[in-house]
Motif scaffolding. Structure first.
Motif, short mmCIF file in Angstrom:
data_model
loop_
_atom_site.label_atom_id
_atom_site.label_comp_id
_atom_site.label_asym_id
_atom_site.label_seq_id
_atom_site.Cartn_x
_atom_site.Cartn_y
_atom_site.Cartn_z
N ILE A 1 -31.73 111.45 38.57
CA ILE A 1 -32.97 110.94 37.74
C ILE A 1 -34.37 111.18 38.58
N ALA A 2 -35.33 111.71 37.84
CA ALA A 2 -36.52 111.94 38.26
C ALA A 2 -37.59 110.72 37.77
N PHE A 3 -38.43 109.82 38.53
CA PHE A 3 -38.88 108.64 37.71
C PHE A 3 -40.17 108.55 38.28
N SER A 4 -41.21 108.14 37.47
CA SER A 4 -42.77 108.12 37.62
C SER A 4 -43.03 106.83 38.54
N GLY A 5 -42.19 105.75 38.26
CA GLY A 5 -42.77 104.43 38.75
C GLY A 5 -41.88 103.90 39.90
N ARG A 6 -42.40 102.64 40.30
CA ARG A 6 -41.61 101.97 41.54
C ARG A 6 -40.12 101.72 41.02
N ILE A 7 -39.27 102.08 42.03
CA ILE A 7 -38.04 101.80 42.14
C ILE A 7 -37.47 100.31 42.39
N LEU B 1 -34.92 109.98 42.08
CA LEU B 1 -36.24 110.49 42.89
C LEU B 1 -37.46 109.76 42.35
N SER B 2 -38.32 109.34 43.03
CA SER B 2 -39.66 108.88 42.37
C SER B 2 -40.90 108.95 43.45
N LYS B 3 -42.07 109.19 42.55
CA LYS B 3 -43.20 109.59 43.41
C LYS B 3 -43.76 108.20 43.97
N SER B 4 -43.12 106.94 43.75
CA SER B 4 -43.69 105.84 44.04
C SER B 4 -42.55 105.21 45.01
N ALA B 5 -42.80 103.54 45.29
CA ALA B 5 -42.09 103.01 46.37
C ALA B 5 -40.79 102.25 45.78
#
Length: 262
Positions: free
Chosen positions: A199-205, A222-226
């Motif tokens: 899963i690629a995800f845009s928000g916080r995990i 995977l996330s661009k956030s924390a």
């Protein structure tokens, strides 16, 4: 423009010198009440696209169903905001059961924070899969390139189901957990094998996001956030590789780093 995801509205904008009337694009917000076997089960606030997938994924995530065959009938009245579900086997547990905290006997383990439905539905990932750092960057770039609705509104979360090399499916919603439920629902509805997917995800995990990923059955997020602390604890317990701050040419690996190769 997909009007299920976003709506044009006239607004007043101050541009630094003066006010002006312009058209703006706003994320669409919609209440959906799920009726299971004639009883109200839950009301969620969501983005009104792929509602059948959302309902299926949500019910699976909550432990109400395990497979698409557990649903005898599903109909959605979009005008009224109701989804009607009939199960093959009628649900016997009170809906209050699904919101009660489960206290396990595993001292020091994050699993003591599961709700009862999470105990039933969370999956430990045991497979040996690998992804390279460059593939992580590539997937995050592809997910963001497909996030047109977010770029226009700034008000949606995006989730993508991916192989190592490509994005297979993307869903957007005002709720991060809803975007994941839509992906889960698609997989169940289409009986999609998720072996070796991620899963690629845009928000916080958050812990909720991590549990959704576990329930879908993938082992890398995977996330661009924390991430949050509880999410990292859960990722370690459930065998999931959590990767955050995937930005530019850097990323952070928070759990099970053995799956990441240079």
């Amino acid at each position: 423009m997909n009007t299920d995801l976003m709506i044009n509205r006239g607004i007043i904008k101050y541009n630094g010198n003066a006010f002006e009337e312009i058209d703006d694009v706003i994320a669409n917000e919609y209440p959906l009440t799920i009726i299971v076997d004639g009883d109200e089960f839950a009301t969620m606030v969501c983005t009104p696209d792929h509602l059948d997938e959302l309902v299926i994924g949500f019910l699976a995530s909550e432990g109400i169903i395990r497979a698409i065959e557990d649903i005898a009938a599903l109909s959605i009245n979009e005008d009224r905001g109701f989804a009607y579900v009939e199960l093959v086997q009628k649900q016997t547990m009170s809906k209050d059961f699904f919101s009660k905290r489960f206290i396990g006997s595993c001292c020091g383990k994050s699993r003591q924070f599961y709700l009862h439905n999470d105990v039933k539905t969370a999956k430990t990932f045991m497979k040996q899969i690998e992804i390279s750092v460059s593939q992580c960057f590539n997937l995050m770039t592809k997910m963001q390139e497909q996030s047109t609705a977010f770029q226009l509104t700034g008000g949606l979360h995006n989730a993508s189901l991916c192989t190592k090399d490509q994005v297979l499916l993307s869903r957007s919603d005002i709720g991060r957990h809803n975007a994941l439920d839509k992906i889960y629902g698609y997989c169940l509805k289409n009986k999609l094998s998720i072996t070796d997917m991620m899963i690629a995800f845009s928000g916080r995990i958050s812990s909720e996001v991590l549990l959704k990923v576990s329930k879908i059955g993938v082992g890398i997020v995977l996330s661009k956030s924390a991430p949050t602390t509880l999410a990292v604890n859960l990722a370690n317990d459930l065998g999931i590789t959590a990767i955050g701050f995937v930005r530019g040419q850097s990323l952070n690996v928070y759990s099970h780093p053995e799956r990441i190769v240079s």
